[in-house]
Each structure stands twice: as C-alpha cells, then as structure tokens.
Design a protein around this motif. Structure first.
Motif, PDB file in Angstrom:
ATOM      1  N   ARG A  69      16.767   5.604   1.302  1.00  0.00           N
ATOM      2  CA  ARG A  69      15.498   5.344   1.935  1.00  0.00           C
ATOM      3  C   ARG A  69      15.415   6.881   2.363  1.00  0.00           C
ATOM      4  NH1 ARG A  69      16.379   1.289   6.885  1.00  0.00           N
ATOM      5  NH2 ARG A  69      16.695  -0.900   5.060  1.00  0.00           N
ATOM      6  N   ARG A  70      16.157   7.664   2.424  1.00  0.00           N
ATOM      7  CA  ARG A  70      15.941   9.140   2.615  1.00  0.00           C
ATOM      8  C   ARG A  70      15.516   9.828   1.405  1.00  0.00           C
ATOM      9  NH1 ARG A  70      15.169  12.926   6.847  1.00  0.00           N
ATOM     10  NH2 ARG A  70      15.866  14.609   5.874  1.00  0.00           N
ATOM     11  N   ILE A  71      15.870   9.697   0.470  1.00  0.00           N
ATOM     12  CA  ILE A  71      15.251  10.041  -0.612  1.00  0.00           C
ATOM     13  C   ILE A  71      13.363   9.479  -1.352  1.00  0.00           C
ATOM     14  CG2 ILE A  71      14.701   9.911  -3.444  1.00  0.00           C
ATOM     15  CD1 ILE A  71      18.564  10.117  -3.519  1.00  0.00           C
ATOM     16  N   CYS A  72      13.679   8.409  -0.590  1.00  0.00           N
ATOM     17  CA  CYS A  72      12.521   7.572  -0.281  1.00  0.00           C
ATOM     18  C   CYS A  72      11.183   8.237   0.530  1.00  0.00           C
ATOM     19  CB  CYS A  72      12.180   6.263  -0.222  1.00  0.00           C
ATOM     20  SG  CYS A  72      13.534   5.249  -2.505  1.00  0.00           S
ATOM     21  N   HIS A  73      11.821   8.935   1.444  1.00  0.00           N
ATOM     22  CA  HIS A  73      11.036   9.281   2.648  1.00  0.00           C
ATOM     23  C   HIS A  73      10.109   9.960   2.283  1.00  0.00           C
ATOM     24  CE1 HIS A  73       9.682  10.816   6.105  1.00  0.00           C
ATOM     25  NE2 HIS A  73      11.141  12.321   5.946  1.00  0.00           N
ATOM     26  N   LYS A  74      10.994  11.834   1.291  1.00  0.00           N
ATOM     27  CA  LYS A  74      11.258  13.037   1.316  1.00  0.00           C
ATOM     28  C   LYS A  74      10.030  12.606  -0.140  1.00  0.00           C
ATOM     29  CE  LYS A  74      13.322  15.676   2.742  1.00  0.00           C
ATOM     30  NZ  LYS A  74      14.535  17.280   3.012  1.00  0.00           N
ATOM     31  N   LEU A  75      10.916  11.495  -0.794  1.00  0.00           N
ATOM     32  CA  LEU A  75       9.248  11.647  -1.337  1.00  0.00           C
ATOM     33  C   LEU A  75       7.599  10.622  -1.472  1.00  0.00           C
ATOM     34  CD1 LEU A  75      11.344  10.014  -4.423  1.00  0.00           C
ATOM     35  CD2 LEU A  75      10.720  12.177  -5.077  1.00  0.00           C
ATOM     36  N   GLY A  76       7.638   9.917  -0.312  1.00  0.00           N
ATOM     37  CA  GLY A  76       6.545   9.717   0.590  1.00  0.00           C
ATOM     38  C   GLY A  76       6.350   8.469   0.201  1.00  0.00           C
ATOM     39  N   VAL A  77       7.455   7.781  -0.424  1.00  0.00           N
ATOM     40  CA  VAL A  77       7.742   5.945  -1.006  1.00  0.00           C
ATOM     41  C   VAL A  77       7.884   4.955   0.561  1.00  0.00           C
ATOM     42  CG1 VAL A  77       7.519   4.683  -2.276  1.00  0.00           C
ATOM     43  CG2 VAL A  77       7.454   7.115  -3.348  1.00  0.00           C
ATOM     44  N   THR A  78       7.402   5.230   0.941  1.00  0.00           N
ATOM     45  CA  THR A  78       7.939   3.827   2.359  1.00  0.00           C
ATOM     46  C   THR A  78       6.660   2.071   2.562  1.00  0.00           C
ATOM     47  OG1 THR A  78       6.512   5.562   4.296  1.00  0.00           O
ATOM     48  CG2 THR A  78       9.290   5.959   3.148  1.00  0.00           C
ATOM     49  N   PRO A  79       7.392   1.300   2.792  1.00  0.00           N
ATOM     50  CA  PRO A  79       5.968   0.590   3.223  1.00  0.00           C
ATOM     51  C   PRO A  79       5.610   1.191   4.152  1.00  0.00           C
ATOM     52  CG  PRO A  79       8.904  -0.217   2.389  1.00  0.00           C
ATOM     53  CD  PRO A  79       9.097   1.259   2.852  1.00  0.00           C
ATOM     54  N   GLU A 123       0.700  -1.886  -0.098  1.00  0.00           N
ATOM     55  CA  GLU A 123      -0.111  -0.084  -0.109  1.00  0.00           C
ATOM     56  C   GLU A 123       1.022   1.460  -0.047  1.00  0.00           C
ATOM     57  OE1 GLU A 123      -4.297   1.380   0.473  1.00  0.00           O
ATOM     58  OE2 GLU A 123      -3.147  -0.490   0.058  1.00  0.00           O
ATOM     59  N   GLY A 124       1.741   1.396   1.068  1.00  0.00           N
ATOM     60  CA  GLY A 124       2.770   2.341   0.914  1.00  0.00           C
ATOM     61  C   GLY A 124       3.348   3.297  -0.328  1.00  0.00           C
ATOM     62  N   LEU A 125       4.006   1.928  -0.672  1.00  0.00           N
ATOM     63  CA  LEU A 125       5.044   1.941  -2.013  1.00  0.00           C
ATOM     64  C   LEU A 125       4.943   2.133  -3.103  1.00  0.00           C
ATOM     65  CD1 LEU A 125       7.533  -0.907  -1.416  1.00  0.00           C
ATOM     66  CD2 LEU A 125       7.895   1.556  -1.076  1.00  0.00           C
ATOM     67  N   ASP A 126       3.053   1.422  -3.400  1.00  0.00           N
ATOM     68  CA  ASP A 126       2.079   1.725  -4.431  1.00  0.00           C
ATOM     69  C   ASP A 126       1.182   3.164  -4.527  1.00  0.00           C
ATOM     70  OD1 ASP A 126       2.273  -0.950  -6.069  1.00  0.00           O
ATOM     71  OD2 ASP A 126       2.637  -1.092  -4.336  1.00  0.00           O
ATOM     72  N   LYS A 127       0.757   3.188  -3.450  1.00  0.00           N
ATOM     73  CA  LYS A 127      -0.247   4.622  -3.052  1.00  0.00           C
ATOM     74  C   LYS A 127       0.833   5.341  -3.630  1.00  0.00           C
ATOM     75  CE  LYS A 127      -4.438   3.361  -2.406  1.00  0.00           C
ATOM     76  NZ  LYS A 127      -5.198   2.561  -0.807  1.00  0.00           N
ATOM     77  N   GLY A 128       1.530   5.402  -3.059  1.00  0.00           N
ATOM     78  CA  GLY A 128       3.413   6.548  -2.964  1.00  0.00           C
ATOM     79  C   GLY A 128       3.866   7.013  -4.207  1.00  0.00           C
ATOM     80  N   ILE A 129       3.656   6.394  -5.047  1.00  0.00           N
ATOM     81  CA  ILE A 129       4.286   6.445  -6.634  1.00  0.00           C
ATOM     82  C   ILE A 129       3.480   6.684  -7.438  1.00  0.00           C
ATOM     83  CG2 ILE A 129       6.330   4.204  -5.815  1.00  0.00           C
ATOM     84  CD1 ILE A 129       5.425   3.179  -8.819  1.00  0.00           C
ATOM     85  N   ALA A 130       2.064   6.085  -6.580  1.00  0.00           N
ATOM     86  CA  ALA A 130       0.711   6.865  -7.853  1.00  0.00           C
ATOM     87  C   ALA A 130       0.949   8.612  -7.435  1.00  0.00           C
ATOM     88  CB  ALA A 130      -0.157   6.681  -7.351  1.00  0.00           C
TER      89      ALA A 130
END
Lengths: 219, 441
Positions: free
Chosen positions: B133-143, B14-21
């Motif tokens: 991980r820092r980049i992903c966190h800032k992009l809102g893409v975290t599990p 959910e976190g990754l898929d909704k995050g990248i949307a």
C-alpha cells in the motif's frame, strides 16, 4: 576416486562447516544491524517473556490452533524436524568420525533407531512433495526453488540410507552422501532453510507484539 | 511455475485506473527501490526469506475460505502476487501489475492479522500488505473512495470534511437533544484538566450523531469528568494509515494527542472504533516515535468495563433478546479486550450466545483495513468475500441469537452488508446502544 573422496571428506568438510557457521552468523549479524538501522522497533518491542511464551506454544506439538486443525501436517512436521536434527548428530557412524578426528564423543542412537528415523525423514519429504503437488493453496505458492530445497534436504538421508544398507554402488554413494550433507549445511544460511536460524526471532517478535503490546495470544 | 488465471472480472476504479495511466516503468522502479531501500529493512527481508511456502496461513483468511479456497486469496498467495514479484523483478513491473497489486492490498486484505496466528513463523503478512500500500500510495495509485477520505484528513484533520464550526454545532445540537431526556446533561467542551478526553471518528458527527448523544448519556450516568475538544484533533480516525500516507497519519495522530495534552486530561477514551484504536495505539504513535501513546488511550470496551466494574452504571432492565458478540480484530487481536467486552455484555444482556470461532480467532468483518472505505466498486467482492462470516453468524442465529453486537464502526458497516446480502435478518447494535437502552438514566 580416492582423491575425490579425500577432498569431500577433508577440505570440503572444513569449508562447509565454516560456511555454515560463519554464514549463519553473518546472516544473523547483518539482519541485527539492519534491524537496528531500519526497524529499530524490533528492539523496542521484543520482550523476552512473551517471545518465549509464543515460541514455546509453537514448538510443542499441537500447541497452536492451526496445528490442531492440521493434525497430519503437524505430526509429519514434528517427526521430520526431530529426526532431521537428531540423526546426523547422534548417528553412531558420525559420532565415531568426531571421535577419530577430535577425540570427542557423545551419546548415540542405536543403528535400528537411526534407520527408522532416516526413513521418517525420507517419508516426510515425500509427504511434503505430494502435499506441494496436490494441495492447490501450496502448489500456488510453489516455485522451482521449493523442489530444489526439498531435494537438498532429502539427499543426505536417501544417500545415507543407501550407504548404511550397502546397496549397489554404495562406495560412490558415500561420496554423494558426504557431498549432499555439505551442500545442505551450506544451504542453511543462504536459502529458505534459513528459517532454522530465523524462527526464534520471527516467532518471538510476533509473540512480543501480541503479548506485550496487544495483550493477546498468537497461537 | 505457471498457474492458471484464477480471478475473473475487471473492476473499474477511477483512482486506480487514472492512477496507473500516469505511470511509467521508470517511475515505478524508482519508487519501489526508494521504498524498499529507505523504508524497509530486516523485517521485510526476514519475512520473505523465512516463508517456506507451506500454505498453512490459507485457512486463516476469510477471503480464501469464502472464495471456495481459491489460493489467489490466501495470505501468502497475496504476497506472492505482489511483493514476491516486485522483489524478484527489482521493481521492474508494469502499471497494470501495480493496479492488480493495489487491488489486492487495498481490497482483498483487511490487515486483520489472523494469518499471523496461523503462520508457524509468525510472519506479519499485514505488514507486507502495508508495504505494498505504501508503494501504491507513493505511486498515486489508490482506490478513489478511500483516497477522498485521506484528502479530507489532510485538509481538515478529520475524515468527513466536517468544518470546525459544524463540529461544535453538532455537539451542541446533540447536547440539546439529550437535554430533552436528561435535563442537566452537558457535553463539556474544552474543559481543562478533565479526567477523560472523549474522541470519536469523523462519521459520528457526520451521520451517526446519535452515538455522541448516547455517549453523553453514558458519561453523564456514570458521573465521569469528561470533555471534548472544540478544535481539530477531535477525530481519532485515520484512513491515511490505510492508504499508505504515513506522513498525514503522523499529522493526524499528533493533532489528536496534542488536543488531549492541551486540555491536560488524564486519558483519552475512544468511541467504539477499531481502526482508530489501531492508529492511536499501534501505528500512528509509532510513526511519531512514541513506543506507547504519550497519554493513556482507553478503548470504549475497556471504558465500559471499568465503569461497570466500579458500579457507576446501573442496569434498569437487561436486554432480553439473545445476543452474539463480534470480536473486532483491532481491539481483540490488537488489544485483547475480548474478556472485558464479554463482561459488559453479561452485565447488560440476558443471554450471550458465542459465535465460533471467537476471541482472538474470530473471523474478520471484511470491512476493516480500509476495505469498506474503498467504496461501491469493491462492495460485491467484499461481501461475497466473506461468506464465512455469514455462515458464522448463521450458526449463532440457529442457536438463538437475534442481535449481533459489533463494537466497532467498520465491523458494523461490514456486518450490516453481510446480514443484508445473505438475508440473515439479525439486528445489529453497538455495545453503547445496548448500554444506553438498558441503563438507569
């Protein structure tokens, strides 16, 4: 032909040495300044004793667990690096050039020893190439630049070997030899060959982190 | 170079898929450049420039070994699929790329730092994964699962949504329970000037309250002058460190240190948790610009070692089953406590059978680094990604070990799954369990 020879053995030598020395200093200084600005922790945690302790373990053959696990790679890597540094510095023909130009000289290798050491470098390059092509975990990381880097390193030794044995076309090969040596010198600060100048710092920093902060060994 | 697709099987999270949307290429590029320009510097540059692509780090990694030497799981292979691409494309990567990168950085690397001991240059690959991980966190893409715990940290300063009164209740409940066994036992709350400030992780009051009970019995038995805070700051755990939420990591560590400072204690003693130790001793303090923690931080292993050395605990009867000992990365590669834990094991157990490799070279449990906290979607990958550990345990079992001692919460969770999945049929214990069981009370 003679004009070009004079160029590669004259001004280009100067240019390549200047680029090598200044380029290396430039890389070191810009990284030191950048670290001060963005990674000040590097200065805080760098610890001379533990840095040396780690470097020591990693410049002694079989000094680390991974080196013992990969004996062939360890032997080749050490033989390669030792010969790579010693042959250009202590080759009789090179020492003579320093003597003629600057009237300075130092100890030199016998021609036979230098010849064997050159073959070790060339053989090692072939080993690295084969390893890169055949080991899946290495091949996966490989890009074209890795082959180019390897070629840059191998070229001065292949051409040097050719010239020393005076094989066909060795006069042209001499020009290639000088040119490829110059390319290698210039490439050191600006390609992945820069591991030569950064090794003491990356290894030393990890050694400091492990030794001084984490109270553990990193080899 | 073109290479074949090496991994199969899409995982839905959910976190990754909704995050990248919600991502656009512009947003990605902007976040990547801001992280690279503002938060990284010489280390990142030198580490990426120095790596000669030799692949010697591969065999350090349990994911690589357990996935039949699949190079996509080698440490440098993970950097290649994430950071190298991002640097090469200057952040112009697709949302799908970010999902893939997040999956690698959050669920295929435990940040155990074993590879740094195998890289000839000592490249800190765990650090490079943390940058991703820092980049992903800032992009809102975290599990999703780990992000929920990070939200809990942000809202309550503990990992498990434990309310302030529930925390105090739990301690009083455990005190009462323990008083059935030792009538004068206390769990002293808010005792100013105590020697020891004992802190635990959120899951202890939430579902392992007996560990607090046992710790109280050990403290009591050793005659330690100790206390626990009745305010937030009691939780030393930190999933924000692992999601890349450094700001909240800083808040958590500040609350923890300040609770100890407020009580004017001499030192913080932490329960048997590895990642919390990393957070307090290594990462959180640095974010707060403390070179070393502002107050001495002692991990349970060191604390046990000290009380046994000083003869404060007597053993009634040694643990008679042969044991093997797991060396958790964050307190062994992260603090060098391996000889101390062996000392305590030898004091309390009849027979220690070493697993190989051990000490700094021990294989990770595959749960650490927040990987187990990424939850069920990634469980199979995590457990199957650590066949190496199962084999290592199996060899120890074949030599006679019946019980595995794992002095770390994450390792405990990870090894539990491994023991179950591979049918190893070994008992799993904390070192505190053994001490509690065997001590004179």
């Amino acid at each position: 032909m003679h004009g070009f020879y004079d160029f590669v053995s004259g001004p280009l030598v100067w240019i390549s040495f200047i680029l090598f020395i200044c380029g290396s200093l430039y890389r070191l200084i810009t990284m030191a300044v950048l670290a001060k600005e963005k990674d000040p922790m590097v200065y805080a945690y760098m610890d001379f004793y533990y840095a040396i302790r780690s470097i020591f373990h990693w410049i002694i053959p079989f000094g680390s667990v991974n080196m013992r696990r990969q004996p062939a790679m360890t032997i080749v890597t050490f033989a390669f690096h030792i010969c790579l540094i010693c042959v250009p510095l202590f080759l009789f023909a090179h020492v003579i050039l320093w003597k003629e130009s600057w009237n300075i000289s130092w100890w030199f290798l016998s021609d036979g020893a230098a010849d064997i050491m050159t073959m070790i470098v060339i053989g090692s390059c072939i080993f690295f190439l084969v390893r890169r092509l055949t080991r899946p975990e290495v091949r996966y990381l490989t890009s074209y630049s890795d082959f180019i880097t390897l070629a840059i390193v191998a070229a001065p030794f292949i051409t040097g070997f050719w010239v020393y044995h005076q094989w066909i076309g060795y006069k042209i090969m001499l020009i290639f030899h000088i040119l490829s040596g110059e390319i290698m010198l210039v490439a050191i600060p600006f390609t992945r060959l820069s591991h030569m100048i950064f090794f003491p710092f990356t290894r030393g920093y990890m050694g400091s982190e492990f030794g001084a902060v984490k109270n553990a060994r990193d080899w | 170079m073109a290479e074949p697709a090496l991994k199969t099987g899409e995982i839905f999270d959910e976190g990754l898929d909704k995050g990248i949307a919600k991502l656009t290429p512009e947003k990605i590029e902007q976040v990547v450049s801001s992280v690279l320009a503002n938060e990284t510097g010489a280390r990142l540059r030198v580490y990426t420039d120095t790596c000669v692509h030799c692949g010697l780090c591969s065999e350090a990694c349990h994911f690589y070994l357990s996935n039949d030497n699949n190079p996509a799981f080698s440490p440098a292979g993970k950097v290649k699929q994430t950071l190298w691409e991002i640097l090469k494309k200057k952040g112009r990567v697709s949302p799908e790329f970010i999902k893939h990168a997040a999956e690698i950085a959050y669920t295929e690397c435990n940040l155990c730092r074993r590879c740094s001991m195998y890289c000839p240059f000592g490249i800190d690959i765990a650090y490079l994964m943390l940058v991703i991980r820092r980049i992903c966190h800032k992009l809102g893409v975290t599990p999703q699962y780990i992000q929920t715990t990070a939200h809990s940290h942000a809202a309550t300063l503990n990992q498990m949504w434990v309310k302030d009164d529930e925390w105090i209740d739990t301690l009083m409940w455990q005190e009462e329970e323990a008083q059935d066994e030792i009538s004068d036992l206390r769990i002293p709350l808010e005792k100013e000037g105590a020697d020891v400030f004992y802190s635990v992780i959120g899951p202890e009051p939430k579902f392992r309250a007996q560990l607090i009970y046992q710790a109280a019995v050990i403290m009591n038995g050793a005659g330690v002058d100790w206390t626990m805070p009745a305010t937030p700051g009691w939780d030393n755990s930190d999933m924000c460190m692992y999601t890349g939420d450094n700001e909240v990591m800083g808040r958590l560590k500040r609350a923890h240190f300040e609770a100890a400072m407020r009580l004017k204690v001499k030192r913080i003693v932490m329960g048997e948790c590895g990642h919390a130790f990393r957070s307090v001793y290594d990462m959180g303090n640095r974010w707060l610009t403390w070179k070393m923690p502002p107050i001495p931080v002692i991990h349970a292993l060191e604390f046990y070692h000290d009380i046994f050395k000083e003869g404060k605990i007597k053993i009634a009867r040694k643990y008679d089953q042969p044991v093997t000992l797991h060396d958790p990365c964050n307190v062994v590669r992260g603090r060098g406590l391996h000889e101390m834990s062996r000392y305590v094991v030898n004091q309390t157990c009849e027979k220690l059978i070493e697993m190989e490799p051990n000490r700094e070279h021990n294989f990770c449990c595959s749960a650490g680094g927040g990987v187990i906290n990424c939850g069920p979607p990634f469980k199979n990958k995590r457990v199957e990604g650590n066949r190496t550990k199962a084999e290592q345990l199996f060899v120890a079992k074949a030599k006679g070990a019946k019980t595995v001692i794992a002095p770390c919460h994450n390792c405990h969770g990870g090894l539990e799954d491994i023991i179950h999945h591979y049918g190893l049929n070994m008992e799993l214990k904390f070192l505190g369990d053994i001490i509690y069981e065997c001590m004179e009370k």
